[in-house]
Design a protein around this motif. Structure first.
Motif, PDB file in Angstrom:
ATOM      1  N   ALA A 164       0.805  -1.271   0.014  1.00  0.00           N
ATOM      2  CA  ALA A 164       0.070  -0.068   0.028  1.00  0.00           C
ATOM      3  C   ALA A 164       0.900   1.228  -0.053  1.00  0.00           C
ATOM      4  O   ALA A 164       1.789   1.376   0.813  1.00  0.00           O
ATOM      5  CB  ALA A 164      -0.682   0.076   1.055  1.00  0.00           C
ATOM      6  N   LEU A 165       0.678   1.914  -1.009  1.00  0.00           N
ATOM      7  CA  LEU A 165       1.352   3.375  -1.154  1.00  0.00           C
ATOM      8  C   LEU A 165       0.805   4.677  -0.462  1.00  0.00           C
ATOM      9  O   LEU A 165       1.246   5.755  -0.201  1.00  0.00           O
ATOM     10  CB  LEU A 165       1.561   3.758  -2.341  1.00  0.00           C
ATOM     11  N   ALA A 166      -0.442   4.278  -0.027  1.00  0.00           N
ATOM     12  CA  ALA A 166      -1.274   5.750   0.731  1.00  0.00           C
ATOM     13  C   ALA A 166      -2.136   4.962   1.653  1.00  0.00           C
ATOM     14  O   ALA A 166      -2.963   3.867   1.524  1.00  0.00           O
ATOM     15  CB  ALA A 166      -2.066   6.532  -0.383  1.00  0.00           C
ATOM     16  N   SER A 167      -2.151   5.791   2.878  1.00  0.00           N
ATOM     17  CA  SER A 167      -3.281   5.596   3.807  1.00  0.00           C
ATOM     18  C   SER A 167      -3.318   6.679   4.749  1.00  0.00           C
ATOM     19  O   SER A 167      -2.494   7.392   5.196  1.00  0.00           O
ATOM     20  CB  SER A 167      -2.729   4.398   4.560  1.00  0.00           C
ATOM     21  N   VAL A 168      -4.642   6.828   5.201  1.00  0.00           N
ATOM     22  CA  VAL A 168      -5.020   7.786   6.266  1.00  0.00           C
ATOM     23  C   VAL A 168      -4.438   7.458   7.404  1.00  0.00           C
ATOM     24  O   VAL A 168      -3.768   8.505   8.169  1.00  0.00           O
ATOM     25  CB  VAL A 168      -6.612   7.823   6.444  1.00  0.00           C
ATOM     26  N   LYS A 169      -4.201   6.467   7.891  1.00  0.00           N
ATOM     27  CA  LYS A 169      -3.716   5.976   9.056  1.00  0.00           C
ATOM     28  C   LYS A 169      -2.187   5.574   8.757  1.00  0.00           C
ATOM     29  O   LYS A 169      -1.895   4.893   7.846  1.00  0.00           O
ATOM     30  CB  LYS A 169      -4.222   4.822   9.759  1.00  0.00           C
ATOM     31  N   LEU A 170      -1.436   5.700   9.725  1.00  0.00           N
ATOM     32  CA  LEU A 170       0.042   5.453   9.489  1.00  0.00           C
ATOM     33  C   LEU A 170       0.178   3.879   9.329  1.00  0.00           C
ATOM     34  O   LEU A 170       1.211   3.336   8.380  1.00  0.00           O
ATOM     35  CB  LEU A 170       1.025   6.065  10.702  1.00  0.00           C
TER      36      LEU A 170
ATOM     37  N   VAL B  76       0.985  14.062   5.040  1.00  0.00           N
ATOM     38  CA  VAL B  76       0.200  15.346   5.056  1.00  0.00           C
ATOM     39  C   VAL B  76      -1.268  14.908   4.899  1.00  0.00           C
ATOM     40  O   VAL B  76      -2.021  14.935   3.675  1.00  0.00           O
ATOM     41  CB  VAL B  76       0.463  16.187   3.379  1.00  0.00           C
ATOM     42  N   GLY B  77      -1.888  14.941   5.943  1.00  0.00           N
ATOM     43  CA  GLY B  77      -3.153  14.397   5.975  1.00  0.00           C
ATOM     44  C   GLY B  77      -3.234  12.834   5.865  1.00  0.00           C
ATOM     45  O   GLY B  77      -3.433  12.201   6.515  1.00  0.00           O
ATOM     46  N   THR B  78      -2.983  12.365   4.641  1.00  0.00           N
ATOM     47  CA  THR B  78      -2.834  11.210   4.199  1.00  0.00           C
ATOM     48  C   THR B  78      -1.427  10.771   4.271  1.00  0.00           C
ATOM     49  O   THR B  78      -0.524  11.545   3.953  1.00  0.00           O
ATOM     50  CB  THR B  78      -3.408  10.709   2.681  1.00  0.00           C
ATOM     51  N   THR B  79      -0.788   9.533   4.639  1.00  0.00           N
ATOM     52  CA  THR B  79       0.535   9.312   4.648  1.00  0.00           C
ATOM     53  C   THR B  79       0.735   8.523   3.522  1.00  0.00           C
ATOM     54  O   THR B  79      -0.019   7.571   3.007  1.00  0.00           O
ATOM     55  CB  THR B  79       0.974   8.232   5.934  1.00  0.00           C
TER      56      THR B  79
END
Length: 440
Positions: A308-314, A370-373
Motif C-alpha cells: 500500500a502506497l497511501a493510507s489515512v492511518k500510518l 500530509v493528512g494522508t500518509t
C-alpha cells in the motif's frame, strides 16, 4: 395464513401462544445521558461512552472507563445499576445505531454519555436475557427502520418506546435461552483467546527467525554474528536493499483508471484488497476496463507482493498482500506497488520480511504525511533487509511462518462457524420458533 398449533400471529410475526408482545415504553423507562463540555473530560468520575458499547454486550466494573467531572446530583440522575440497558443513540453507520450493552453489576459513581439512552425495565426481563434479546434480527430491523438519518443515523426515546419486543413471560425460559447462547459465546471467546495467543507466538517467532537470532535445524551450524548497519546478523547472512532482490530493480506502481471504467472488464487489485487481506482472494476482486497493451505492463503473477502506497492511518501504509492464486488475467491499481522477487530471494520469505517490525519501523521513518500518509516506490527500493545467503533457509523460514498462519486461519474459520451458529440460534430461540425442552 396457516398458523401452526401452539403459535399466534402478532405485530412482530408468529410467536408461541404463551409469549407476550410489549412496547418498550410499557415495560420500562428511558433516559438520555449526560452532556458535558470538553473541559470537563479527563478527570473526575467514571464515564461510559459510545466506544465502551461498540463490540461488547455487557458492562462491568472491570472495564477501564474514561473520566468526567460530574456532580453528586449528576451521578444520581445518570446512575448505572445492574440490569440497565444502554442503547447507542447516534452512529455514523446505520448498523451501529441502537446497539446495546447490559450493565451486569452496579457501576458505582459512573455516568453515561449523551449519545447513549438508558433503558431500565420493570423487572420483566432476565438480566442475562437482556444481553441477547435486543439483537434479534427482526427487532434490529424495526429499530433501524424507525431511526432518522442526517449526518449520522439516530434513534430517540419516542422511537424506542414504540418498538415492540416479543419475549417469553417466564424467567425460566428466558434464562434457558440466554444460557444456550452464552454457551456458544464461550466457544467463540475461547477461539478468540487462542487466536490472540497464536498471533503473539507468531509475531515472536517472526522476530527471532527473520533477524537470525534463532536458526532452524540444519542452518548456521558454525554460528557467528557480525555487526551491520541494521544491527547484528548471522555471519552467513547479507544486508541487501530491496532494489537488489526485486525484478528489474523496480517497484512499479499500478495503472490509474477513471471511476466510470470500473464494474466490468478484467480483475484488478485495489488498495482496499491490500488493506483487508494478507492473501489475494480473486473472488473479491473488482473489475476495470483495460486494453491489451496496458495489461502487458500491469499483469499480475502468482508470487507477486503488493504494498500500500497511501493510507489515512500510518499503520495502513506499507501493508502488504501476497498473491498465491489467480483465476484469470488481473492488473493492479496506482495506489499499490508491485514487489516481484527475483532469483535471489524466496517470494514468501520476502512477504514475511515486509511484515516484520524491522520494515514497519523503516516505513514509519521514511513515509511522508500530509493528512494522508504516502510511501514512494523510490523509498521502498532503499529498505535494507537481512537476508539468508542460502535460498533454502529463506524457504524454510517462510514454511514455518506459513504453517503458523494456516493454524490461525483454521481457528478463525472455527470461530466464524460458531458465530454463524449463534446467529441462527438467536433467530430460532428469540422468536420462539424453536423452544427449549423443559423451559416452558
Amino acid at each position: 395464513m396457516n398458523i401452526p398449533k401452539g403459535y399466534k400471529q402478532t405485530e412482530v410475526g408468529l410467536i408461541p401462544e404463551n409469549w407476550v408482545v410489549k412496547k418498550l415504553g410499557d415495560i420500562g423507562k428511558f433516559k438520555n445521558g449526560i452532556n458535558k463540555g470538553k473541559e470537563d473530560f479527563g478527570f473526575g468520575y467514571p464515564f461510559v461512552n459510545l466506544l465502551d458499547i461498540f463490540g461488547r454486550t455487557k458492562l462491568s466494573n472491570n472495564l477501564s472507563l474514561g473520566l468526567v467531572n460530574s456532580t453528586q446530583q449528576e451521578r444520581k440522575d445518570y446512575e448505572l445499576k445492574q440490569g440497565d440497558v444502554l442503547f447507542v443513540r447516534s452512529s455514523v453507520k446505520p448498523e451501529g445505531v441502537g446497539l446495546t450493552a447490559v450493565v451486569i453489576e452496579d457501576l458505582d459513581d459512573s455516568v453515561y454519555s449523551g449519545f447513549i439512552i438508558r433503558f431500565r425495565d420493570f423487572n420483566l426481563l432476565n438480566l442475562s436475557y437482556k444481553e441477547y434479546c435486543f439483537y434479534e434480527e427482526k427487532f434490529r430491523k424495526r429499530l433501524i427502520d424507525n431511526s432518522t438519518v442526517s449526518a449520522n443515523t439516530n434513534i430517540n426515546q419516542d422511537a424506542l418506546k414504540n418498538l415492540a419486543l416479543a419475549f417469553p413471560p417466564t424467567v425460566a425460559e428466558q434464562k434457558a435461552i440466554a444460557q444456550s447462547l452464552s454457551d456458544v459465546d464461550a466457544l467463540i471467546t475461547e477461539c478468540d483467546r487462542l487466536i490472540t495467543k497464536k498471533r503473539n507466538n507468531k509475531q515472536g517467532t517472526m522476530e527471532q527467525l527473520l533477524t537470525g537470532k534463532k536458526r532452524l535445524p540444519g542452518f548456521g551450524k558454525v554460528q557467528g554474528y557480525k555487526q551491520t548497519e541494521i544491527g547484528m546478523i548471522p555471519d552467513d547472512w547479507n544486508v541487501l536493499d530491496i532494489a537488489d532482490i526485486v525484478e528489474n530493480n523496480r517497484v512499479p506502481s499500478g495503472i490509474y483508471k477513471e471511476k466510470t471504467l470500473y464494474g466490468k472488464g478484467i480483475k484488478i487489485i485495489k488498495l482496499s484488497d491490500v488493506f483487508s487481506l494478507d492473501y489475494f482472494d480473486p473472488a473479491k476482486a473488482k473489475r476495470v476496463v483495460i486494453n491489451g497493451n496496458e495489461l502487458l505492463s500491469y499483469r499480475v503473477r502468482v508470487g507477486d507482493i503488493f504494498i500500500a502506497l497511501a493510507s489515512v492511518k500510518l499503520e495502513g501504509v506499507g501493508k502488504v498482500m501476497l498473491v498465491t492464486e489467480l483465476d484469470e488475467e488481473t492488473a493492479y491499481d496506482h495506489n499499490v506497488a508491485l514487489i516481484r522477487a527475483n532469483e535471489v530471494i524466496d517470494a514468501k520469505f520476502l512477504f514475511y520480511m515486509l511484515k516484520s517490525n524491522l520494515v514497519r519501523r523503516e516505513i514509519s521513518k521514511l513515509s511522508t504525511q500530509v493528512g494522508t500518509t504516502f510511501l514512494k516506490s523510490s523509498t521502498i527500493l532503499k529498505f535494507k533487509l537481512p537476508i539468508p545467503a542460502v535460498k533454502v533457509e529463506q524457504a524454510s523460514i517462510a514454511t514455518v511462518l506459513s504453517d503458523m498462519d494456516t493454524e490461525i486461519a483454521g481457528l478463525e474459520q472455527k470461530r466464524d462457524k460458531y458465530k454463524a451458529i449463534k446467529q441462527g440460534m438467536m433467530q430460532e430461540l428469540l422468536t420462539g420458533k424453536t423452544r427449549l425442552i423443559g423451559s416452558y
